[in-house]
Design a protein around this motif. Structure first.
Motif, PDB file in Angstrom:
ATOM      1  N   PRO A 160       0.919  -1.340  -0.118  1.00 21.46           N
ATOM      2  CA  PRO A 160       0.054   0.057  -0.009  1.00 21.46           C
ATOM      3  C   PRO A 160       0.943   1.288   0.055  1.00 21.46           C
ATOM      4  N   VAL A 161       0.686   2.063  -0.859  1.00 24.68           N
ATOM      5  CA  VAL A 161       1.370   3.355  -0.875  1.00 24.68           C
ATOM      6  C   VAL A 161       0.475   4.655  -1.301  1.00 24.68           C
ATOM      7  N   LEU A 162       1.155   5.807  -0.921  1.00 23.52           N
ATOM      8  CA  LEU A 162       0.503   7.019  -1.025  1.00 23.52           C
ATOM      9  C   LEU A 162       1.262   7.671  -2.149  1.00 23.52           C
ATOM     10  N   PRO A 163       0.731   7.837  -3.241  1.00 25.70           N
ATOM     11  CA  PRO A 163       1.479   8.734  -4.327  1.00 25.70           C
ATOM     12  C   PRO A 163       1.504  10.185  -3.613  1.00 25.70           C
ATOM     13  N   LEU A 164       2.632  10.653  -3.499  1.00 21.13           N
ATOM     14  CA  LEU A 164       2.833  11.881  -2.804  1.00 21.13           C
ATOM     15  C   LEU A 164       3.022  13.382  -3.900  1.00 21.13           C
ATOM     16  N   MET A 165       3.956  12.936  -4.727  1.00 25.47           N
ATOM     17  CA  MET A 165       4.364  14.027  -5.482  1.00 25.47           C
ATOM     18  C   MET A 165       5.299  13.600  -6.648  1.00 25.47           C
ATOM     19  N   PRO A 166       5.315  14.635  -7.658  1.00 22.51           N
ATOM     20  CA  PRO A 166       6.037  14.271  -8.900  1.00 22.51           C
ATOM     21  C   PRO A 166       7.500  14.548  -8.443  1.00 22.51           C
ATOM     22  N   HIS A 167       8.388  13.517  -9.090  1.00 23.06           N
ATOM     23  CA  HIS A 167       9.927  13.775  -8.784  1.00 23.06           C
ATOM     24  C   HIS A 167      10.193  15.101  -9.468  1.00 23.06           C
ATOM     25  N   PRO A 168      10.955  15.881  -8.645  1.00 24.23           N
ATOM     26  CA  PRO A 168      11.360  17.245  -8.926  1.00 24.23           C
ATOM     27  C   PRO A 168      12.248  17.500 -10.192  1.00 24.23           C
ATOM     28  N   VAL A 169      12.941  16.339 -10.637  1.00 28.25           N
ATOM     29  CA  VAL A 169      13.746  16.339 -11.889  1.00 28.25           C
ATOM     30  C   VAL A 169      13.065  15.550 -12.828  1.00 28.25           C
ATOM     31  N   ASN A 170      12.808  14.296 -12.731  1.00 25.89           N
ATOM     32  CA  ASN A 170      12.140  13.309 -13.758  1.00 25.89           C
ATOM     33  C   ASN A 170      10.737  13.445 -13.871  1.00 25.89           C
ATOM     34  N   ALA A 171      10.130  14.234 -14.864  1.00 23.96           N
ATOM     35  CA  ALA A 171       8.676  14.278 -14.942  1.00 23.96           C
ATOM     36  C   ALA A 171       8.032  13.034 -15.166  1.00 23.96           C
ATOM     37  N   LEU A 227       6.902   9.947  -6.856  1.00 20.60           N
ATOM     38  CA  LEU A 227       7.491   9.646  -5.375  1.00 20.60           C
ATOM     39  C   LEU A 227       6.146   9.174  -4.577  1.00 20.60           C
ATOM     40  N   CYS A 228       6.399   7.872  -3.998  1.00 16.77           N
ATOM     41  CA  CYS A 228       5.333   7.303  -3.003  1.00 16.77           C
ATOM     42  C   CYS A 228       5.717   6.850  -1.993  1.00 16.77           C
ATOM     43  N   ILE A 229       4.928   6.941  -0.858  1.00 15.22           N
ATOM     44  CA  ILE A 229       5.271   6.726   0.664  1.00 15.22           C
ATOM     45  C   ILE A 229       4.942   5.492   0.735  1.00 15.22           C
ATOM     46  N   ASP A 230       5.662   4.471   1.332  1.00 14.07           N
ATOM     47  CA  ASP A 230       5.271   3.189   1.621  1.00 14.07           C
ATOM     48  C   ASP A 230       4.208   3.212   2.921  1.00 14.07           C
ATOM     49  N   LEU A 231       3.023   2.419   2.934  1.00 11.57           N
ATOM     50  CA  LEU A 231       2.203   2.802   4.261  1.00 11.57           C
ATOM     51  C   LEU A 231       1.906   1.585   4.973  1.00 11.57           C
ATOM     52  N   ARG A 232       3.037   0.822   4.635  1.00 15.22           N
ATOM     53  CA  ARG A 232       3.151  -0.413   5.792  1.00 15.22           C
ATOM     54  C   ARG A 232       3.726   0.069   7.101  1.00 15.22           C
ATOM     55  N   VAL A 256      -2.648   8.144   6.072  1.00 12.68           N
ATOM     56  CA  VAL A 256      -2.662   9.039   5.114  1.00 12.68           C
ATOM     57  C   VAL A 256      -2.698  10.483   5.805  1.00 12.68           C
ATOM     58  N   LYS A 257      -3.723  10.515   6.681  1.00 12.56           N
ATOM     59  CA  LYS A 257      -3.921  11.765   7.365  1.00 12.56           C
ATOM     60  C   LYS A 257      -2.820  12.264   8.330  1.00 12.56           C
ATOM     61  N   LYS A 258      -1.910  11.372   8.508  1.00  8.19           N
ATOM     62  CA  LYS A 258      -0.814  11.701   9.404  1.00  8.19           C
ATOM     63  C   LYS A 258       0.214  12.459   8.530  1.00  8.19           C
ATOM     64  N   ILE A 259       0.356  11.809   7.219  1.00 10.51           N
ATOM     65  CA  ILE A 259       1.375  12.493   6.186  1.00 10.51           C
ATOM     66  C   ILE A 259       0.788  13.597   5.717  1.00 10.51           C
ATOM     67  N   GLN A 260      -0.464  13.676   5.575  1.00 14.29           N
ATOM     68  CA  GLN A 260      -1.182  15.027   4.928  1.00 14.29           C
ATOM     69  C   GLN A 260      -0.947  16.179   5.921  1.00 14.29           C
ATOM     70  N   LEU A 295       7.437  17.574   4.589  1.00 12.52           N
ATOM     71  CA  LEU A 295       7.735  16.402   3.606  1.00 12.52           C
ATOM     72  C   LEU A 295       8.065  16.772   2.250  1.00 12.52           C
ATOM     73  N   HIS A 296       7.117  17.594   1.424  1.00 16.01           N
ATOM     74  CA  HIS A 296       7.191  18.116   0.146  1.00 16.01           C
ATOM     75  C   HIS A 296       8.401  18.878  -0.075  1.00 16.01           C
ATOM     76  N   PRO A 297       8.778  19.982   0.573  1.00 20.12           N
ATOM     77  CA  PRO A 297      10.022  20.556   0.370  1.00 20.12           C
ATOM     78  C   PRO A 297      11.280  19.949   0.565  1.00 20.12           C
ATOM     79  N   LEU A 298      11.208  19.000   1.554  1.00 15.40           N
ATOM     80  CA  LEU A 298      12.268  18.189   1.951  1.00 15.40           C
ATOM     81  C   LEU A 298      12.470  17.160   1.020  1.00 15.40           C
ATOM     82  N   LEU A 299      11.715  16.496   0.427  1.00 13.57           N
ATOM     83  CA  LEU A 299      11.938  15.495  -0.588  1.00 13.57           C
ATOM     84  C   LEU A 299      12.618  16.020  -1.884  1.00 13.57           C
ATOM     85  N   SER A 300      11.683  17.229  -2.092  1.00 14.97           N
ATOM     86  CA  SER A 300      12.135  17.912  -3.375  1.00 14.97           C
ATOM     87  C   SER A 300      13.516  18.387  -3.404  1.00 14.97           C
ATOM     88  N   GLU A 301      13.911  18.957  -2.246  1.00 16.82           N
ATOM     89  CA  GLU A 301      15.443  19.436  -1.993  1.00 16.82           C
ATOM     90  C   GLU A 301      16.428  17.972  -2.101  1.00 16.82           C
TER      91      GLU A 301
END
Length: 469
Positions: free
Chosen positions: A239-250, A254-259, A326-330, A335-341
């Motif tokens: 189970p994953v949460l599709p979170l955001m596009p990769h900042p370099v590779n369109a 990027l998906c977070i593992d929900l296990r 999912v609510k905890k991640i939201q 997370l978004h700026p950290l992963l993007s950087e």
């Protein structure tokens, strides 16, 4: 325009799509119901002189270098035929494990011979698909209708030859391209009959817009990811949460593992959190938190609602936990700026060798692409070509040498020999390949194929004044 499938398979000199070469191509066009259209295509391609045959690959295919020299097409002739097959409007090109293997050889071959490496994958209503993705999808969610072979360790085998044997499909000679095509189409027919909805659903996922329509808006709901992402004990489901596009590779999400309960890592410092996401080591007992999924490779996503009830009780994770995770991640906007950087700063492989710069060298300009057809015409007596990008000028020199080294002027011939020496001496490539082939021959001293490989390697070494002692 009537859409068709073009099923294909390759045999190669090894597994490195940049340095190894295609030696056999087979294909069969079918209609949407998988009925054949026309006769199958099957031909051989003669590898250029700089190609080092891997003995284990040659023993698997049984394809002789001398037979290729006599009967094989040049690489340009072979790739021209392939390009024509793949570029017919409305064609969906399909293989088995082709995204990771065959398609990479095709792209590299097109690049090396001045064809657009990507256009045939999307222009004129065309697309590509990989049946192994559907097979894994079926195993995970809809296994009925297929007999699933197992390895000696009890794990499911997704090898084409094993599935063909278990399901009584015609597969007379494994690792012969044409025989593999028949087995692949037979397996596709069985899946289409037994799981038509799953077949159609995954077929639609070959289009990026269908993937995005199924997942957007990102970061809102959990989905299932199948295939090689999860353990067999969970039928490979994650189970994953599709979170955001990769900042370099369109083409990557990027998906977070929900296990993993997010409360175990979201309160970490920024540095430790990124470390947890970016650095994953096997055999530590921890799950990989971040999965990068390519949306242009028919990603095996499915709604949580497709999970059979009988499967839920066998999983190592609980479906009821997912909404809370999912609510905890939201509720963690950092997370978004950290992963993007972090993803933007991630190093990517580069190479000084123009043969290996299809991806790292960037896209070719429109001006230079207009010269591609002229470059290919050189083989038929056309004029030489000068590109604006130096990478392509070096590639064109190698293209000329590979197709007609006898036509090089003395200065160019010396340049070609210098190139061969550098490539073959680098990491002792030729010597290591020679020693490996001798080792194989010591176990099978009467094998004619190995004797041919040794003879070729000896002649290659002599042509570049390389010692094999």
């Amino acid at each position: 325009m009537t859409d068709t499938f073009f099923w294909y398979d390759l045999e190669t000199t090894g597994t490195d799509s940049q340095l190894d070469r295609i030696v056999q191509f087979a294909g069969q066009r079918t209609d949407a119901a998988l009925n054949p259209i026309g006769a199958p295509i099957n031909f051989y391609i003669k590898p250029s002189w700089d190609t080092l045959f891997h003995p284990e690959a040659a023993l698997v295919t049984g394809i002789s270098p001398r037979d290729l020299d006599r009967e094989g097409l040049s690489e340009l002739e072979g790739l021209t035929k392939i390009y024509e097959c793949f570029s017919e409007p409305g064609t969906c090109v399909v293989g088995y494990n082709s995204f990771k293997f065959d398609d990479e050889f095709i792209r590299q071959g097109f690049y090396r011979n001045f064809f657009d490496p990507y256009g045939r994958e999307w222009q004129h209503g065309n697309s590509r698909w990989d049946l192994i993705q559907l097979v894994r999808f079926a195993y995970a969610l809809r296994p009925d209708g297929i007999r699933w072979p197992e390895t000696a360790s009890g794990r499911p085998s997704f090898k084409l030859e094993d599935l063909a044997e278990a399901n009584g499909l015609l597969h007379e000679q494994a690792h012969d391209a044409l025989s593999d095509i028949h087995a692949t189409i037979g397996l596709a027919k069985q899946l289409q009959r037994s799981q038509p909805k799953l077949f159609d659903y995954h077929y639609k996922m070959r289009r990026k817009h269908a993937v995005l329509d199924a997942l957007y808006p990102l970061g809102k709901q959990a989905v299932l990811l199948t295939g090689g992402y999860g353990p067999v004990t969970d039928r490979t489901l994650v189970p994953v949460l599709p979170l955001m596009p990769h900042p370099v590779n369109a083409n990557s999400l990027l998906c977070i593992d929900l296990r993993v309960d997010p409360s175990t890592y979201l309160d970490l410092s920024a540095e430790r959190l990124i470390d947890r996401f970016m650095k994953f080591e096997q055999n530590t007992g921890e799950y990989r938190l971040l999965h990068q999924v390519q949306i242009n490779r028919c990603p095996p996503f499915a709604p949580i609602s497709t999970l059979p009830e009988k499967t839920q009780s066998q999983l190592s994770w609980q479906v009821d936990d997912l909404a809370g995770f999912v609510k905890k991640i939201q509720s963690t906007p950092k997370l978004h700026p950290l992963l993007s950087e972090a993803m933007s700063a991630e190093s990517r492989p580069t190479s000084d060798d123009v043969d290996c710069q299809l991806y790292s060298g960037g896209f070719v300009s429109a001006v230079d692409q207009q010269q591609f057809a002229r470059a290919r015409q050189w083989v038929n007596g056309g004029q030489s070509v000068v590109f604006t990008e130096e990478r392509l000028n070096e590639l064109f020199f190698r293209f000329r040498a590979r197709h007609d080294a006898t036509g090089l002027v003395p200065e160019e011939h010396s340049r070609w020999i210098d190139f061969l020496r550098r490539r073959w001496i680098n990491e002792d490539r030729l010597l290591v390949r020679y020693q490996l082939t001798l080792s194989c021959q010591s176990e099978d001293p009467t094998n004619r194929l190995l004797a041919e490989l040794i003879d070729r390697l000896q002649r290659q070494a002599a042509s570049a004044a390389i010692s094999l002692d």
